[in-house]
Write an enzyme that holds these catalytic residues in place. Structure first.
Site, PDB file in Angstrom:
ATOM      1  N   MET A 118      94.061  23.811  22.675  1.00 16.13           N
ATOM      2  CA  MET A 118      93.052  22.712  22.745  1.00 16.13           C
ATOM      3  C   MET A 118      92.398  22.435  21.567  1.00 16.13           C
ATOM      4  O   MET A 118      91.321  21.773  21.545  1.00 16.13           O
ATOM      5  CB  MET A 118      92.138  23.139  24.081  1.00 16.13           C
ATOM      6  CG  MET A 118      92.719  23.327  25.449  1.00 16.13           C
ATOM      7  SD  MET A 118      91.629  23.016  26.826  1.00 16.13           S
ATOM      8  CE  MET A 118      90.410  24.335  26.405  1.00 16.13           C
ATOM      9  N   GLY A 163      98.024  33.487  23.380  1.00 16.13           N
ATOM     10  CA  GLY A 163      97.195  34.618  22.881  1.00 16.13           C
ATOM     11  C   GLY A 163      96.852  35.484  24.181  1.00 16.13           C
ATOM     12  O   GLY A 163      96.567  35.065  25.253  1.00 16.13           O
ATOM     13  N   SER A 190      87.529  29.579  20.247  1.00 12.41           N
ATOM     14  CA  SER A 190      86.866  28.274  19.724  1.00 12.41           C
ATOM     15  C   SER A 190      85.384  28.179  20.276  1.00 12.41           C
ATOM     16  O   SER A 190      84.626  27.448  19.627  1.00 12.41           O
ATOM     17  CB  SER A 190      87.705  27.106  20.202  1.00 12.41           C
ATOM     18  OG  SER A 190      89.147  27.341  19.909  1.00 12.41           O
ATOM     19  N   ARG A 191      85.080  28.803  21.370  1.00 13.08           N
ATOM     20  CA  ARG A 191      83.901  28.838  21.773  1.00 13.08           C
ATOM     21  C   ARG A 191      82.807  29.401  21.113  1.00 13.08           C
ATOM     22  O   ARG A 191      81.543  29.737  21.652  1.00 13.08           O
ATOM     23  CB  ARG A 191      83.697  29.211  23.434  1.00 13.08           C
ATOM     24  CG  ARG A 191      84.571  28.082  24.295  1.00 13.08           C
ATOM     25  CD  ARG A 191      84.386  28.499  25.748  1.00 13.08           C
ATOM     26  NE  ARG A 191      84.664  27.222  26.580  1.00 13.08           N
ATOM     27  CZ  ARG A 191      85.958  27.279  27.199  1.00 13.08           C
ATOM     28  NH1 ARG A 191      86.863  27.985  27.068  1.00 13.08           N
ATOM     29  NH2 ARG A 191      86.241  26.122  27.896  1.00 13.08           N
ATOM     30  N   GLN A 203      95.923  34.091  31.867  1.00 12.76           N
ATOM     31  CA  GLN A 203      96.375  32.932  31.651  1.00 12.76           C
ATOM     32  C   GLN A 203      98.092  33.293  31.238  1.00 12.76           C
ATOM     33  O   GLN A 203      98.964  32.431  31.890  1.00 12.76           O
ATOM     34  CB  GLN A 203      95.935  31.884  30.570  1.00 12.76           C
ATOM     35  CG  GLN A 203      96.751  30.793  30.168  1.00 12.76           C
ATOM     36  CD  GLN A 203      95.957  30.045  28.960  1.00 12.76           C
ATOM     37  OE1 GLN A 203      95.153  29.046  29.529  1.00 12.76           O
ATOM     38  NE2 GLN A 203      96.205  30.233  27.687  1.00 12.76           N
ATOM     39  N   HIS A 205      94.859  31.212  16.624  1.00 13.76           N
ATOM     40  CA  HIS A 205      95.930  30.086  16.890  1.00 13.76           C
ATOM     41  C   HIS A 205      96.947  30.236  15.486  1.00 13.76           C
ATOM     42  O   HIS A 205      98.114  30.158  15.680  1.00 13.76           O
ATOM     43  CB  HIS A 205      95.283  28.712  16.596  1.00 13.76           C
ATOM     44  CG  HIS A 205      94.388  28.434  17.918  1.00 13.76           C
ATOM     45  ND1 HIS A 205      93.225  28.057  17.797  1.00 13.76           N
ATOM     46  CD2 HIS A 205      94.811  28.341  19.145  1.00 13.76           C
ATOM     47  CE1 HIS A 205      92.552  27.967  18.835  1.00 13.76           C
ATOM     48  NE2 HIS A 205      93.606  27.863  19.876  1.00 13.76           N
TER      49      HIS A 205
HETATM   50  O1  PAF Z   1      94.662  28.236  26.167  1.00 12.45           O
HETATM   51  C1  PAF Z   1      94.426  27.233  25.960  1.00 12.45           C
HETATM   52  O2  PAF Z   1      93.801  27.078  24.686  1.00 12.45           O
HETATM   53  C2  PAF Z   1      94.682  26.301  27.246  1.00 12.45           C
HETATM   54  O3  PAF Z   1      94.319  26.680  28.323  1.00 12.45           O
HETATM   55  C3  PAF Z   1      96.137  25.676  27.136  1.00 12.45           C
HETATM   56  C4  PAF Z   1      97.106  26.755  27.491  1.00 12.45           C
HETATM   57  C5  PAF Z   1      96.295  24.895  25.898  1.00 12.45           C
HETATM   58  C6  PAF Z   1      96.140  24.529  28.093  1.00 12.45           C
HETATM   59  O4  PAF Z   1      95.337  23.373  28.058  1.00 12.45           O
END
Ligand code: PAF
Length: 301
Positions: free
Chosen positions: A36, A153, A192-193, A159, A43
């Site tokens: 995102m 990650g 990022s937060r 996730q 990243h």
């Molecule tokens: O982990 C993230 O940044 C988001 O959940 C993803 C996998 C890009 C989906 O929008």
């Protein structure tokens, strides 16, 4: 490095690249890193792996509105396209896919990908609908790109488990590569937060990684300690910080995300477990976790 905004253009580009490779008698491997944006070293570590193992690397940058709930931080989610593109270039990305919301969702979407059970606890409990948004957008991106491998990650370990389940259940032809959490030198997991944190909040947030490290050390050294004791100690440590507000401190089997018997000594637990935390500091909700094998050996931090 190409920057592509349209799905059609992305498909045409990838088709051409695959065709050229096929003409030379080879199959093009494509590594895909979905993000995102507001990229950081976490990243970058995914991109490095993708670069190392594939002929072509695709990075997507898309703040996906359907994975944010009402009152969450969609509007203020940090963005810095110029810096992201510079990082992508530095990491040797071939294609950055940067679609608009209109491009990804031209019509109100009537189809969703829903993974059950694995999405009901942890972040799924406090962010209803979040994982439906994640699996739907990741499913769409995988269809558009058709990568060989895709990189996630492990800070968002739930996730990873949910996407793996989706890929298995729906026969997506892609290999999921989970990558270790990247931390600041003081232990804070990169996110990022983190930019939302004030100085005092950031200082107190160090208790998350510190408590996880302490838990791991205790499991290693005290063969009789139970997971309920471990959980109680983590909770106590975090509650000691005045700015911390716990969402959850949970210990589950990983990747099934099913309950473990917390009453027996931790070292008797079979398979991998995850100790996962979500804690708010002011308006910022942070997550962190540790994966352990039954003997208390760290798998990924
Ligand atoms: O982990 C993230 O940044 C988001 O959940 C993803 C996998 C890009 C989906 O929008």
């Amino acid at each position: 490095m190409m920057v592509i905004h349209q799905v059609d253009e992305l498909r045409t580009y990838l088709k051409k690249e695959r065709f050229s490779a096929a003409k030379e008698g080879r199959e093009l491997s494509v590594g895909f890193v979905p993000t995102m944006g507001f990229l950081h070293d976490g990243h970058a570590s995914l991109l490095k792996q993708a670069r190392e193992h594939n002929d072509l690397v695709v990075l997507s940058i898309f703040v996906n509105p359907i994975q944010f709930g009402p009152g969450e931080d969609l509007d203020r989610y940090p963005r810095d396209e110029e810096r992201d593109l510079a990082l992508a270039k530095r990491e040797g990305v071939d294609v950055v896919f940067l679609p608009s919301v209109q491009e990804m969702y031209p019509n109100p979407t009537k189809t969703k990908i829903v993974v059950s059970e694995l999405t009901s606890g942890l972040c799924g409990a406090s962010r209803p609908g979040h994982f439906d948004g994640v699996t739907t957008v990741v499913g769409k991106l995988l269809h558009m790109i058709n990568p060989t491998r895709t990189y996630f990650g492990l800070k968002d370990a739930q996730q990873v488990a949910v996407i793996r389940q989706m890929v298995d259940d729906l026969n997506f032809d892609v290999e999921i590569i989970p990558c270790p959490i990247i931390r600041e030198s003081d232990g804070l997991a990169l996110s990022s937060r983190n930019v939302y944190l004030g100085a005092e909040e950031r200082e107190q947030a160090l208790i998350l990684s510190k408590s996880l490290r302490e838990a791991e050390a205790r499991i290693r050294s005290d063969r009789s300690v139970s997971l309920s004791e471990i959980r109680a100690k983590i909770t106590e440590n975090i509650n000691y910080k005045p700015l911390a507000e716990i969402d959850y401190v949970d210990i589950l089997q990983f990747p099934a995300l099913t309950p473990v018997d917390e009453s027996v000594p931790a070292t008797q637990i079979k398979g991998e477990i995850i100790i996962a935390l979500a804690v708010k500091f002011g308006k910022t909700r942070l997550i962190d976790n540790i994966l352990l094998s039954p003997e208390g050996v760290v798998i990924h931090v």
